[in-house]
Design a protein around this motif. Structure first.
Motif, mmCIF file in Angstrom:
data_model
loop_
_atom_site.group_PDB
_atom_site.id
_atom_site.type_symbol
_atom_site.label_atom_id
_atom_site.label_comp_id
_atom_site.label_asym_id
_atom_site.label_seq_id
_atom_site.Cartn_x
_atom_site.Cartn_y
_atom_site.Cartn_z
ATOM 1 N N PHE A 123 12.695 -9.958 -9.302
ATOM 2 C CA PHE A 123 11.032 -10.376 -9.429
ATOM 3 C C PHE A 123 10.961 -10.389 -8.124
ATOM 4 C CE2 PHE A 123 7.973 -13.807 -10.847
ATOM 5 C CZ PHE A 123 7.785 -12.994 -11.449
ATOM 6 N N ASP A 124 11.473 -11.631 -7.679
ATOM 7 C CA ASP A 124 10.691 -11.814 -5.896
ATOM 8 C C ASP A 124 9.673 -10.362 -5.438
ATOM 9 O OD1 ASP A 124 10.503 -14.731 -6.684
ATOM 10 O OD2 ASP A 124 11.759 -14.780 -5.054
ATOM 11 N N TYR A 125 10.960 -9.782 -5.839
ATOM 12 C CA TYR A 125 11.078 -8.260 -4.679
ATOM 13 C C TYR A 125 9.369 -7.185 -5.771
ATOM 14 C CZ TYR A 125 11.720 -3.370 -3.922
ATOM 15 O OH TYR A 125 11.608 -2.268 -3.074
ATOM 16 N N ALA A 126 9.885 -7.834 -7.332
ATOM 17 C CA ALA A 126 8.854 -6.404 -8.229
ATOM 18 C C ALA A 126 7.014 -6.931 -7.885
ATOM 19 C CB ALA A 126 9.346 -6.516 -9.757
ATOM 20 N N PHE A 127 7.383 -8.438 -7.700
ATOM 21 C CA PHE A 127 5.428 -9.330 -7.515
ATOM 22 C C PHE A 127 5.559 -8.951 -6.251
ATOM 23 C CE2 PHE A 127 3.921 -12.416 -10.261
ATOM 24 C CZ PHE A 127 2.847 -13.244 -8.811
ATOM 25 N N ARG A 128 6.241 -8.917 -5.148
ATOM 26 C CA ARG A 128 5.550 -8.599 -4.250
ATOM 27 C C ARG A 128 4.990 -6.745 -3.862
ATOM 28 N NH1 ARG A 128 9.745 -10.629 -1.339
ATOM 29 N NH2 ARG A 128 10.921 -8.812 -1.580
ATOM 30 N N LYS A 129 5.853 -5.714 -4.655
ATOM 31 C CA LYS A 129 5.323 -4.627 -4.719
ATOM 32 C C LYS A 129 4.220 -4.583 -5.451
ATOM 33 C CE LYS A 129 8.678 -1.486 -6.116
ATOM 34 N NZ LYS A 129 10.462 -1.302 -6.569
ATOM 35 N N LEU A 130 4.423 -5.253 -7.116
ATOM 36 C CA LEU A 130 3.151 -5.412 -7.494
ATOM 37 C C LEU A 130 1.593 -5.576 -6.905
ATOM 38 C CD1 LEU A 130 1.252 -4.491 -10.225
ATOM 39 C CD2 LEU A 130 2.488 -7.383 -10.797
ATOM 40 N N ARG A 131 1.874 -7.294 -6.315
ATOM 41 C CA ARG A 131 0.995 -7.485 -5.338
ATOM 42 C C ARG A 131 0.265 -6.051 -4.660
ATOM 43 N NH1 ARG A 131 1.869 -13.375 -5.138
ATOM 44 N NH2 ARG A 131 -0.026 -14.382 -6.026
ATOM 45 N N GLN A 132 1.371 -5.331 -3.252
ATOM 46 C CA GLN A 132 1.546 -4.019 -2.543
ATOM 47 C C GLN A 132 0.447 -2.832 -3.454
ATOM 48 O OE1 GLN A 132 5.463 -4.660 0.163
ATOM 49 N NE2 GLN A 132 4.737 -6.351 0.318
ATOM 50 N N GLY A 133 0.901 -2.835 -4.682
ATOM 51 C CA GLY A 133 0.761 -1.558 -5.652
ATOM 52 C C GLY A 133 -0.695 -1.160 -5.676
ATOM 53 N N PRO A 134 -0.490 0.148 -6.222
ATOM 54 C CA PRO A 134 -2.235 0.669 -6.198
ATOM 55 C C PRO A 134 -3.009 0.146 -7.386
ATOM 56 C CG PRO A 134 -1.006 1.972 -7.624
ATOM 57 C CD PRO A 134 -0.218 1.048 -6.845
ATOM 58 N N ILE A 135 -2.326 -0.996 -8.217
ATOM 59 C CA ILE A 135 -3.812 -2.113 -8.499
ATOM 60 C C ILE A 135 -5.065 -3.538 -8.187
ATOM 61 C CG2 ILE A 135 -4.084 -3.890 -10.982
ATOM 62 C CD1 ILE A 135 -1.779 -2.079 -12.108
ATOM 63 N N LEU A 136 -3.768 -3.820 -7.126
ATOM 64 C CA LEU A 136 -4.345 -4.994 -6.689
ATOM 65 C C LEU A 136 -4.871 -4.501 -5.032
ATOM 66 C CD1 LEU A 136 -2.243 -7.890 -7.642
ATOM 67 C CD2 LEU A 136 -4.454 -7.275 -8.333
ATOM 68 N N LYS A 137 -4.326 -3.699 -4.770
ATOM 69 C CA LYS A 137 -4.258 -2.991 -3.358
ATOM 70 C C LYS A 137 -5.986 -2.161 -3.581
ATOM 71 C CE LYS A 137 -2.436 0.123 0.337
ATOM 72 N NZ LYS A 137 -1.066 1.301 0.071
ATOM 73 N N LYS A 138 -6.242 -1.291 -4.334
ATOM 74 C CA LYS A 138 -7.504 -0.863 -4.250
ATOM 75 C C LYS A 138 -8.710 -1.829 -4.265
ATOM 76 C CE LYS A 138 -8.029 0.696 -9.198
ATOM 77 N NZ LYS A 138 -6.847 2.370 -10.526
ATOM 78 N N SER A 139 -8.220 -2.700 -5.309
ATOM 79 C CA SER A 139 -9.520 -3.798 -5.239
ATOM 80 C C SER A 139 -9.646 -4.476 -4.023
ATOM 81 C CB SER A 139 -8.988 -4.884 -6.209
ATOM 82 O OG SER A 139 -8.022 -5.698 -6.200
ATOM 83 N N GLY A 140 -8.955 -4.225 -2.928
ATOM 84 C CA GLY A 140 -9.201 -4.847 -1.847
ATOM 85 C C GLY A 140 -8.760 -6.450 -1.903
ATOM 86 N N ILE A 141 -7.606 -6.831 -2.607
ATOM 87 C CA ILE A 141 -6.982 -8.068 -2.447
ATOM 88 C C ILE A 141 -5.846 -7.974 -0.883
ATOM 89 C CG2 ILE A 141 -5.527 -10.048 -3.462
ATOM 90 C CD1 ILE A 141 -6.959 -9.764 -5.582
#
Length: 141
Positions: A123-141
């Motif tokens: 879960f921690d790993y997947a959540f970290r990948k979500l935060r670094q992934g294209p959805i949040l990354k392209k929004s500049g977070i």
């Protein structure tokens, strides 16, 4: 999630679920989990010699199989698309768009797995990948 992250992900999901382009494709036989761990290559790594793990075989959108290949980089994806088309594979006008959207959605599969099997490390790993992934990354977070 922070309130901003939650808002961005909710906005993304709302758009994804309502997106008519995601529902319009020519169905093909798809592997369902096509990525580098399921591809066998020769010793020099210049030729694909087999594909394994066919448990998710189905009829569906070809862009789903291609989206998972982004794990190996965009150049690799382009080469596979080129090979697919040279062998007679046909891709519709919204293929690239759907492929990108499905790539964005990919990290939710890791979260689903972690929740389903109550695996806190995953879960921690997947959540970290979500935060670094294209959805949040392209929004500049």
């Amino acid at each position: 999630l922070t309130p901003k992250e939650f808002r961005l992900i909710k906005q993304w999901w709302d758009g994804f679920l309502a997106d008519k382009k995601m529902q319009q494709y020519n169905p093909v036989i798809q592997h369902g989990d096509l990525w580098y761990e399921n591809m066998l290559v020769n010793a020099g790594m210049e030729k694909l010699i087999g594909i394994i793990d066919w448990e998710h075989l189905s009829i569906g959108d070809p862009s789903q199989d291609f989206a998972t290949l982004f794990h190996s980089g965009e150049k690799f994806v382009r080469l596979v698309i080129q090979a697919y088309q040279s062998l007679g594979g046909e891709l519709d006008e919204h293929f690239e768009y759907r492929m990108q959207r499905l790539w964005e959605a990919r990290e939710f599969e890791g979260l689903h797995y972690a929740i389903k099997f109550d695996n806190h490390i995953e879960f921690d790993y997947a959540f970290r990948k979500l935060r670094q992934g294209p959805i949040l990354k392209k929004s500049g977070i």
